[in-house]
Design a protein around this motif. Structure first.
Motif, PDB file in Angstrom:
ATOM      1  N   ARG A   1       0.798  -1.216   0.000  1.00 44.31           N
ATOM      2  CA  ARG A   1       0.000   0.000   0.000  1.00 44.31           C
ATOM      3  C   ARG A   1       0.840   1.280   0.000  1.00 44.31           C
ATOM      4  O   ARG A   1       0.395   2.318  -0.481  1.00 44.31           O
ATOM      5  N   LEU A   2       2.044   1.223   0.575  1.00 40.13           N
ATOM      6  CA  LEU A   2       2.768   2.475   0.818  1.00 40.13           C
ATOM      7  C   LEU A   2       4.027   2.663  -0.016  1.00 40.13           C
ATOM      8  O   LEU A   2       4.478   3.777  -0.223  1.00 40.13           O
ATOM      9  N   LYS A   3       4.606   1.578  -0.496  1.00 39.32           N
ATOM     10  CA  LYS A   3       5.872   1.735  -1.231  1.00 39.32           C
ATOM     11  C   LYS A   3       5.597   2.263  -2.638  1.00 39.32           C
ATOM     12  O   LYS A   3       4.682   1.808  -3.319  1.00 39.32           O
ATOM     13  N   GLY A   4       6.435   3.192  -3.072  1.00 38.55           N
ATOM     14  CA  GLY A   4       6.291   3.757  -4.409  1.00 38.55           C
ATOM     15  C   GLY A   4       5.052   4.618  -4.573  1.00 38.55           C
ATOM     16  O   GLY A   4       4.702   4.989  -5.676  1.00 38.55           O
ATOM     17  N   VAL A   5       4.382   4.943  -3.469  1.00 39.92           N
ATOM     18  CA  VAL A   5       3.141   5.722  -3.530  1.00 39.92           C
ATOM     19  C   VAL A   5       3.432   7.178  -3.162  1.00 39.92           C
ATOM     20  O   VAL A   5       4.157   7.448  -2.221  1.00 39.92           O
ATOM     21  N   GLY A   6       2.879   8.107  -3.931  1.00 35.08           N
ATOM     22  CA  GLY A   6       3.002   9.526  -3.602  1.00 35.08           C
ATOM     23  C   GLY A   6       4.432  10.001  -3.529  1.00 35.08           C
ATOM     24  O   GLY A   6       4.816  10.711  -2.609  1.00 35.08           O
TER      25      GLY A   6
ATOM     26  N   PRO B   1      10.170  16.015   8.163  1.00 37.34           N
ATOM     27  CA  PRO B   1      10.141  14.632   7.688  1.00 37.34           C
ATOM     28  C   PRO B   1       9.799  14.537   6.197  1.00 37.34           C
ATOM     29  O   PRO B   1      10.260  13.632   5.513  1.00 37.34           O
ATOM     30  N   THR B   2       9.000  15.465   5.691  1.00 42.16           N
ATOM     31  CA  THR B   2       8.660  15.438   4.269  1.00 42.16           C
ATOM     32  C   THR B   2       9.920  15.595   3.424  1.00 42.16           C
ATOM     33  O   THR B   2      10.102  14.909   2.419  1.00 42.16           O
TER      34      THR B   2
ATOM     35  N   GLU C   1      13.880   7.531  -0.724  1.00 40.64           N
ATOM     36  CA  GLU C   1      12.845   7.139  -1.694  1.00 40.64           C
ATOM     37  C   GLU C   1      11.804   8.219  -1.980  1.00 40.64           C
ATOM     38  O   GLU C   1      11.318   8.335  -3.097  1.00 40.64           O
ATOM     39  N   GLY C   2      11.413   8.983  -0.968  1.00 38.68           N
ATOM     40  CA  GLY C   2      10.418  10.029  -1.201  1.00 38.68           C
ATOM     41  C   GLY C   2       8.985   9.543  -1.209  1.00 38.68           C
ATOM     42  O   GLY C   2       8.065  10.330  -1.415  1.00 38.68           O
ATOM     43  N   ASP C   3       8.737   8.235  -1.004  1.00 34.72           N
ATOM     44  CA  ASP C   3       7.358   7.758  -1.011  1.00 34.72           C
ATOM     45  C   ASP C   3       6.764   7.794   0.403  1.00 34.72           C
ATOM     46  O   ASP C   3       7.424   8.212   1.355  1.00 34.72           O
ATOM     47  N   VAL C   4       5.501   7.357   0.502  1.00 30.04           N
ATOM     48  CA  VAL C   4       4.833   7.417   1.805  1.00 30.04           C
ATOM     49  C   VAL C   4       5.529   6.497   2.804  1.00 30.04           C
ATOM     50  O   VAL C   4       5.681   6.836   3.977  1.00 30.04           O
TER      51      VAL C   4
ATOM     52  N   ILE D   1      -3.853   8.815   1.266  1.00 32.80           N
ATOM     53  CA  ILE D   1      -2.744   8.603   2.202  1.00 32.80           C
ATOM     54  C   ILE D   1      -1.592   9.550   1.874  1.00 32.80           C
ATOM     55  O   ILE D   1      -0.878  10.007   2.762  1.00 32.80           O
ATOM     56  N   THR D   2      -1.448   9.917   0.586  1.00 33.27           N
ATOM     57  CA  THR D   2      -0.404  10.886   0.231  1.00 33.27           C
ATOM     58  C   THR D   2      -0.720  12.253   0.837  1.00 33.27           C
ATOM     59  O   THR D   2       0.156  12.939   1.350  1.00 33.27           O
ATOM     60  N   LEU D   3      -1.994  12.626   0.767  1.00 31.08           N
ATOM     61  CA  LEU D   3      -2.395  13.906   1.360  1.00 31.08           C
ATOM     62  C   LEU D   3      -2.074  13.913   2.847  1.00 31.08           C
ATOM     63  O   LEU D   3      -1.682  14.924   3.417  1.00 31.08           O
TER      64      LEU D   3
END
Lengths: 574, 310
Positions: free
Chosen positions: A365-370, A385-386, A417-420, A515-517
């Motif tokens: 659900r979270l890897k490579g997302v956003g 953290p962002t 990575e920059g993802d969620v 979840i990205t928001l």
């Protein structure tokens, strides 16, 4: 680059400037005319390059000033460019948003509150004033009338999706509206997602449903009252905002707080970080439908709030820092309890970290997302953290150490990575670092007083930065030697983190966008601090109006009772 | 005449509507209470699901202006009728052995009705959130129906071609490798049918604000809630009959099996985050499909060679 090389580099632009001041080694103040500001900004952001922090608009009596604040994180140096706009009738300056998207919002904000026009700005809609605020009334100008009167006739109806500040999307495209009230978010905001099936093709946002006019109110409070006000900007960052303000004032007045106070500040701020990050981890679980994580994380957070209550008397809104030190000390009897609680929390966090990093569905659900790429992270000038999850290892605690962070042993956590998922990992590991910091601070805290006496705040200006849980909290204070700040600018980390949605959400699934928001841990109460409007009833709630209304009502009741001279004594029986 | 009255009694009172609703509300209380305990909360009192429905019944029904009114209003009733029939049929078979050949196929059809009704109702409601929910529900139905039917085919092979639920319930197909595989997949499909995490994709409150149900209010929403509560009775019961040998001799072993399935459903619900719709499709088609292909092969070989544990 070290500081000297930076100074040399900055000297290249010297002939465009009116003056350069460097009161301390890592604070540089440039002044220039508005005409040259675009060029200098471009030089500072692209060639040096510096990180854009925020801009401040000021109404000084004979002209307007726009202050562009930049940071050089390697040496923790703050560079401020002060541009003068001499034309009071038609104030104008070149927009820097075309090459610096991170400045888009702040230029809209300055336009809203001071009426300064930014030439070539890509999107000059209102940001923080409500849609029915009258044209040509700028609340932060010194000559703004109180209370503001509405133009003749009916005030416009309350904002709708089609109101001018919202982008109108062609009707052929389906639009999914998130907000202003939505189970995803606990505060009011409005996202307009243009969708194609499950894929989001465009996103537009509108904030400003909850203004409290903090910056304006701050100008009417005395220096020692302001910390109570700014701690109420946000319930979670209620240690960071006052600390940033207090540090700015202390720098302005050259005050050195005692050593013990610095330790107390460090401990309280790290406790705040733990509770904020754990709270976010729970919410993130809720957003992806994992309510068990939600409930467990919030349970783990309780002992931290209890500790904060035991030290400061409040679970939130601690009100513990003041100019020159702290209000409440950490009693020595409490030290063993703090250490014990830290052990407990560390155990539970270890478990949570293991559960999160081992769960295959969470990975899916979270890897490579956003993903927020490093380039976008720099362009949008994100912090905290962002930024650290996008491979930018900036942290005010490390770059420009305040309190006692420089004396303690801890690490800046960053992920490339920059993802969620990276954002989750950064936050969870930061909790472990915070526990480390608290342990050392509790063991090393020296005896002594916790505050020095402060008499006068001289004229001048200064900035203060604190690494809040969500990123760098920036406060700018200007004093004219009186007992109130003449301008107090607050930049909460969410103000720069939230616009980065534009870069990270487009092209994602709807399920991933939510979840990205949430992944930047947006805090709308921090982002919106300015105007004081109830947009549904169109009433300006400033103090004078309320007082007047209250008096009128009393007079009316008296009249109704037919007893103009009614006194308390008359009401008493016998 | 008396026969018709008798049937009416079965459908309306026992084991139909009243009984299923009461049982279903109790089951949904168990789900909520156990979830709460897992999450260190106190949880609701016993009658909370009942109060919720009663309260909703008294609320105003709002129908969106642009909605297809008739479909919008009828959909929940259609869905509930489907579950009602299914539940009545299953309980009658359990209690009175009134099975008929092919009833397993009827049951499979009746089980699709709630999802179809949900799709109809939400697409009639003219809301963008609901339309996203509808498309998700459709994709979800298409994903899990095939594995579910395949799982029943495994059972039919294992039981020597029986299409009669009472006869199927005489045996325990789950006590073999292929039967166990089929049971696990069918359990996950039931999870999706119930709309529980990780397959609550169509309702996903934090994404589409309860998607398919977003425009429903008042009594119509109460009917949906009742339907979901009744499904909580019928679907696990169906699994018990097909895979675990039915209620058998004693009522208590039967209830024990039912509770076992309910507990498994609750545990899955509370230890997983929500999947994305494309991930769910992939999961059902590829992973569950593959598992069932193996199960069917094993079942055929076992049947052919007379090896019962395959």
């Amino acid at each position: 680059m070290n500081q000297e090389e930076l100074n040399n580099k900055l000297a290249e632009i010297k002939d465009k400037l009116i003056a350069i001041e460097q009161p301390v080694d890592n604070k540089i103040w440039f002044t220039c005319e508005a005409e040259n500001s675009y060029e200098i900004n471009k030089f500072l952001f692209e060639e040096v390059p510096l990180r854009f922090v925020i801009a401040t608009g000021i109404d000084s009596d004979d002209c307007f000033e726009v202050l562009y604040h930049y940071a050089y994180d390697e040496t923790g140096c703050m560079v401020t460019l002060k541009a003068f706009i001499r034309d009071r009738e038609k104030p104008e300056i070149e927009s820097i948003a075309p090459f610096l998207p991170g400045a888009e919002w702040i230029e809209r904000e300055i336009h809203d509150i001071l009426g300064i026009d930014f030439r070539n700005h890509p999107d000059m809609r209102r940001l923080i004033l409500s849609d029915d605020w009258p044209e040509g009334v700028y609340p932060l100008r010194k000559d703004a009338k109180k209370p503001v009167s509405w133009p003749d006739g009916e005030p416009s109806s309350r904002p709708t999706v089609d109101s001018p500040s919202r982008r109108t999307v062609p009707l052929s495209k389906p639009v999914l509206v998130v907000g202003p009230f939505h189970p995803l978010q606990e505060e009011m905001e409005f996202f307009q997602l243009t969708i194609d099936g499950e894929i989001v093709t465009d996103i537009d946002m509108r904030i400003s449903y909850n203004h409290r006019g903090i910056e304006k109110i701050s100008e009417s409070l005395q220096f020692d009252q302001v910390p109570f006000l700014v701690s109420r900007i946000c319930g979670i960052c209620s240690a960071s905002h006052p600390l940033a303000y207090v540090q700015a004032v202390e720098e302005l007045a050259g005050i050195k707080p005692p050593e013990r106070a610095l330790y107390v500040r460090t401990i309280i701020n790290e406790l705040e970080r733990i509770h904020s990050h754990v709270l976010w981890a729970g919410l993130a679980g809720h957003f992806i439908g994992y309510d068990t994580v939600f409930m467990w994380a919030w349970k783990y957070r309780e002992p931290v709030l209890d500790l904060l209550e035991e030290i400061t008397g409040n679970r939130n809104n601690y009100g513990n820092v003041k100019v020159g030190g702290c209000r409440e000390d950490i009693p020595n009897e409490l030290k063993p309890k703090i250490l014990k609680d830290m052990d407990e929390i560390e155990k539970k966090m270890d478990m949570l970290i293991k559960a999160v990093t081992d769960d295959p569905i969470l990975h899916a659900r979270l890897k490579g997302v956003g993903v927020l790429s490093k380039e976008d992270a720099i362009k949008y000038a994100v912090t905290g953290p962002t930024a650290r999850a996008s491979g930018i290892a900036i942290d005010v605690r490390q770059d420009d150490p305040y309190a006692v962070y420089a004396d303690l042993d801890w690490n800046v956590i960053s992920q490339p990575e920059g993802d969620v998922f990276a954002k989750v990992v950064v936050r969870l590991l930061e909790v472990i670092e915070a526990i480390k910091i608290i342990r050392q601070a509790v063991k090393k805290i020296p005896e002594g007083p916790i505050a020095v006496e402060v008499k006068e705040i001289p004229a001048g200006e200064a900035v203060g930065c604190v690494e809040a849980p969500r990123g760098e909290t920036f406060h700018y204070v200007r004093s004219d030697g009186g007992n109130r700040p003449v301008r107090h600018k607050v930049r909460a980390p969410s103000f720069v983190n939230v616009p980065s949605f534009k870069a990270s959400c487009i092209g994602q699934h709807i399920a991933d966008v939510t979840i990205t928001l949430a992944a930047v841990d947006p805090c709308y109460s921090c982002t919106e601090r300015l105007a004081v409007v109830d947009q549904y009833s169109n009433i300006i709630h400033d103090y004078d109006t309320l007082l007047r209304l209250s008096r009128e009502r009393t007079a009316q009741i008296k009249k109704e009772l037919g007893a103009p001279g009614l006194k308390m004594e008359d009401l008493q029986i016998g | 005449m008396t026969e018709a009255l008798q049937s009416l009694f079965w459908i309306i009172v026992f084991p139909g509507f009243l009984f299923t609703v009461a049982f279903g509300l109790f089951a949904s209380w168990i789900v909520r209470k156990v979830s709460a305990l897992v999450q260190w909360r106190v949880g609701p009192p016993l009658f909370q699901p009942f109060y919720d429905v009663v309260k909703l019944m008294g609320k105003e029904i709002l129908v969106p202006q642009e909605a297809q009114q008739a479909v919008f209003m009828a959909a929940p009733l259609v869905g509930m009728a489907g579950v009602l029939l299914l539940s009545t049929m299953l309980w009658r078979i359990t209690i009175a052995q009134t099975a008929f050949v092919g009833d397993i196929i009827v049951a499979i059809y009746l089980m699709v009705l709630p999802s179809l009704a949900l799709i109809l109702g939400s697409s009639a409601s003219a809301s963008p959130h609901a339309s996203v929910g509808t498309s998700r529900e459709m994709k979800l139905v298409m994903s899990y129906e095939l594995p579910l039917v395949l799982a029943f085919i495994v059972v039919i092979i294992k039981t020597g071609g029986q299409l009669n639920l009472a006869a199927i319930a005489q045996q325990v197909p789950a006590l073999s490798i292929s039967g166990m595989l089929a049971f696990l997949v069918a359990l996950l499909c039931v999870q999706a049918k119930l709309g529980f995490v990780p397959f609550d994709i169509a309702e996903a409150e934090t994404e589409v604000a309860s998607g398919v149900l977003i425009e429903y209010s008042g009594a119509l929403l109460a009917v949906w809630k009742l339907m979901q509560a009744m499904m909580l009775v019928a679907l696990p019961l169906f699994l018990v009959m097909v895979f675990l040998g039915g209620f058998g001799a004693s009522l208590w072993t039967g209830l024990g099996k039912y509770v076992l399935i309910l507990v498994l459903v609750i545990l899955i619900k509370n230890t997983n985050p929500r999947m994305r719709i494309d991930q769910a499709m992939k999961f059902f088609w590829f992973y569950c499909g593959l598992a069932l292909a193996i199960a069917v092969t094993l079942a055929i070989i076992g049947n052919y060679c007379g090896i019962n544990w395959l």
